[in-house]
Every structure is written in structure tokens, then in C-alpha cells.
Design an enzyme around this catalytic site. Structure first.
Site, PDB file in Angstrom:
ATOM      1  N   LYS A 250       0.832  -1.223   0.000  1.00 56.85           N
ATOM      2  CA  LYS A 250       0.000   0.000   0.000  1.00 56.85           C
ATOM      3  C   LYS A 250       0.866   1.273   0.000  1.00 56.85           C
ATOM      4  O   LYS A 250       0.444   2.281  -0.531  1.00 56.85           O
ATOM      5  CB  LYS A 250      -0.955  -0.026   1.185  1.00 56.85           C
ATOM      6  CG  LYS A 250      -1.745  -1.352   1.289  1.00 56.85           C
ATOM      7  CD  LYS A 250      -2.302  -1.843  -0.033  1.00 56.85           C
ATOM      8  CE  LYS A 250      -2.677  -3.323   0.010  1.00 56.85           C
ATOM      9  NZ  LYS A 250      -2.922  -3.890  -1.341  1.00 56.85           N
TER      10      LYS A 250
ATOM     11  N   ASP B  47      -7.187  -1.156  -4.828  1.00 58.02           N
ATOM     12  CA  ASP B  47      -7.802  -1.971  -3.786  1.00 58.02           C
ATOM     13  C   ASP B  47      -7.342  -1.478  -2.407  1.00 58.02           C
ATOM     14  O   ASP B  47      -6.300  -0.829  -2.286  1.00 58.02           O
ATOM     15  CB  ASP B  47      -7.401  -3.448  -3.960  1.00 58.02           C
ATOM     16  CG  ASP B  47      -8.201  -4.372  -3.046  1.00 58.02           C
ATOM     17  OD1 ASP B  47      -7.705  -5.456  -2.732  1.00 58.02           O
ATOM     18  OD2 ASP B  47      -9.323  -3.992  -2.636  1.00 58.02           O
ATOM     19  N   ASN B  48      -8.109  -1.776  -1.373  1.00 62.80           N
ATOM     20  CA  ASN B  48      -7.707  -1.597   0.028  1.00 62.80           C
ATOM     21  C   ASN B  48      -7.485  -0.161   0.472  1.00 62.80           C
ATOM     22  O   ASN B  48      -6.656   0.105   1.353  1.00 62.80           O
ATOM     23  CB  ASN B  48      -6.412  -2.379   0.320  1.00 62.80           C
ATOM     24  CG  ASN B  48      -6.491  -3.807  -0.120  1.00 62.80           C
ATOM     25  OD1 ASN B  48      -5.714  -4.248  -0.991  1.00 62.80           O
ATOM     26  ND2 ASN B  48      -7.423  -4.559   0.434  1.00 62.80           N
TER      27      ASN B  48
ATOM     28  N   GLU C 288     -12.318  -8.419   1.714  1.00 59.79           N
ATOM     29  CA  GLU C 288     -12.602  -9.755   1.180  1.00 59.79           C
ATOM     30  C   GLU C 288     -12.996 -10.755   2.274  1.00 59.79           C
ATOM     31  O   GLU C 288     -12.347 -10.852   3.303  1.00 59.79           O
ATOM     32  CB  GLU C 288     -11.394 -10.299   0.386  1.00 59.79           C
ATOM     33  CG  GLU C 288     -10.062 -10.171   1.044  1.00 59.79           C
ATOM     34  CD  GLU C 288      -9.328  -8.910   0.647  1.00 59.79           C
ATOM     35  OE1 GLU C 288      -9.980  -7.902   0.331  1.00 59.79           O
ATOM     36  OE2 GLU C 288      -8.091  -8.930   0.665  1.00 59.79           O
TER      37      GLU C 288
END
Ligand SMILES: O=C(NCCO)c1cc(-c2ccc(F)cc2)cc(O)c1O
Ligand SMILES: [Mg+2]
Length: 214
Positions: A144, A169-170, A199
Site C-alpha cells: 500500500k 484496492d484496500n 474480502e
């Protein structure tokens, strides 16, 4: 020594999916990760958003940063038009080894080029090494803290064109706060947040879609 989580996931695919059937590979992984052993695939909830953004963009050349076991690689590649290509970058050799086998099991190896190494090293080489002009679509799902530096690298290497779509994502969990600040405050992007769940859990997470304005 015992098997790893990615190896157990591969076994579940080989046991429960049908060779050459991408949807059965996706379902086998989702079932395994929901009922047997959690794993950091984008998953089925966020996967539906990925499918819909991907279908809307219909990219000729797509890039995924962070292959892991190839779950989102299969989700993306199964929706590509004939002749379109997906490049996916994975730093971890053990992840890459499992991903190659899952991508091949789905029968999508001809649409996917898996490149092993660090995104920071590989992005500047992609034009010359693979004859890529631009990426129409980029799925960010790797470390990230690499989302911002690698986005800047894609810009600086001239790998984004007006209308290129980044999907990250995330952005909530584990979180990419600097990335959200970067794309939401930059005049060069039009950003939108798609709320979803981490998820296989009830924890909030989401995807940030950012259109490069050139
Ligand atoms: O690190 C991640 N990816 C890069 C490594 O390949 C990643 C982590 C998590 C996650 C982990 C631990 C937890 F407690 C919550 C979330 C989820 C993801 O979707 C991810 O992509
Ligand atoms: Mg992820």
C-alpha cells in the site's frame, strides 16, 4: 516442511475447479477463502466492482500491480477482448509460482504476462521490454505504501494517457491514506470511491477509481 497458504489455495483450485473455466477457478478460490482459510484476494464483493469497471473500460493493455495468487488476474483476463493483454507484476517468487499455475489452470496464460520483480524497477522498463505505449487500465493491489510512488512513476514514464483508469484496492483496509490524498487532491485525476467490504469479511473496505485527465 508444510505447505503454504498459496499452495493450499492452488490445491483447492485443482480439486474443485474445471480446467479452462475461469469462473470455476474464481468460485473455487472464493469458497476456499470464505469457508476454509482467509486470504488477501480482492474477493467476490469487490470483485464484482472490478468486473464492472473493467468491462466499462475494456482495456487493450492492462497492468496489475500485486499478483499474489492470480485471483484478480483471472478476474481481469477473463473479461479482456481478444488480442488485449494483461501485464501483472509480483515481487514474491513463491506467490508468482502459484499464480502462474492458477492462471494456466484457468486457461488464460496467452492473455497474461506475469513479470517477477519490484514494480519500482519494472515500470520504467515496460515500454522498451514489452513495446507498451500506454496502459488503459491499472489495478493497484500491491504494497500500500507503493501506490503513490508507482502512480507517479507511471505518469513520469508516459505510461498513462488521457482517460486511463486506475483502480486501487484496500484504500480503507489496510488503507492507503496518502494515495487517497494524492488522487483526490490532484487536478490530473477525477476520483470516485466504491464502498464495499474487505474480502470474505464484514469489515469496510473499498476501491478508488481514478481517471487520468492527461
Ligand atoms: O498486503 C496486501 N497486498 C499486498 C501484498 O501482496 C493486502 C493485505 C490485506 C489485508 C491483510 C491483513 C488484514 F488484517 C487485512 C487486510 C488485504 C488485501 O486485499 C491486500 O491486497
Ligand atoms: Mg488487496
Amino acid at each position: 516442511t508444510g505447505s503454504s497458504r498459496p499452495q493450499r489455495m492452488l490445491k483447492a483450485v485443482q480439486k474443485n475447479a474445471t480446467k479452462g473455466d475461469p469462473q470455476s477457478v474464481i468460485s473455487a478460490i472464493d469458497h476456499y477463502c470464505r469457508h476454509k482459510e482467509w486470504a488477501m484476494n480482492v474477493g467476490d464483493d469487490k470483485g464484482l466492482i472490478l468486473d464492472s469497471v473493467l468491462t466499462e473500460v475494456n482495456p487493450s493493455t492492462a497492468l496489475e500491480l500485486g499478483t499474489y495468487c492470480g485471483y484478480s488476474t483471472v478476474r481481469i483476463a477473463r473479461l479482456l477482448s481478444p488480442g488485449s493483454k494483461l501485464f501483472t507484476v509480483e515481487f514474491n517468487p513463491a506467490f508468482a509460482e502459484v499464480a502462474r499455475q492458477i492462471i494456466a489452470y484457468a486457461g488464460l496464460q496467452d492473455k497474461v504476462t506475469l513479470v517477477e520483480g519490484s514494480s519500482g524497477d519494472l515500470i520504467p522498463k515496460m515500454k522498451e521490454q514489452f513495446g507498451i505505449k500506454y496502459f488503459d487500465f491499472v489495478f493497484l493491489d500491491h504494497w500500500k505504501d507503493r501506490y503513490v510512488p508507482d502512480t507517479k512513476l507511471l505518469e513520469d514514464c508516459g505510461l498513462l494517457k488521457k482517460g486511463s483508469v486506475l483502480l486501487a484496492d484496500n484504500v480503507i483496509c489496510p488503507g492507503a491514506p496518502e494515495y487517497l490524498k494524492y488522487v483526490r487532491n490532484s487536478p490530473r485525476y477525477e476520483s470516485r470511491y466504491y464502498k464495499s467490504n474487505l474480502e470474505y469479511t464484514k469489515v469496510e473496505d473499498g476501491l478508488e477509481k481514478s481517471v487520468f485527465l492527461g
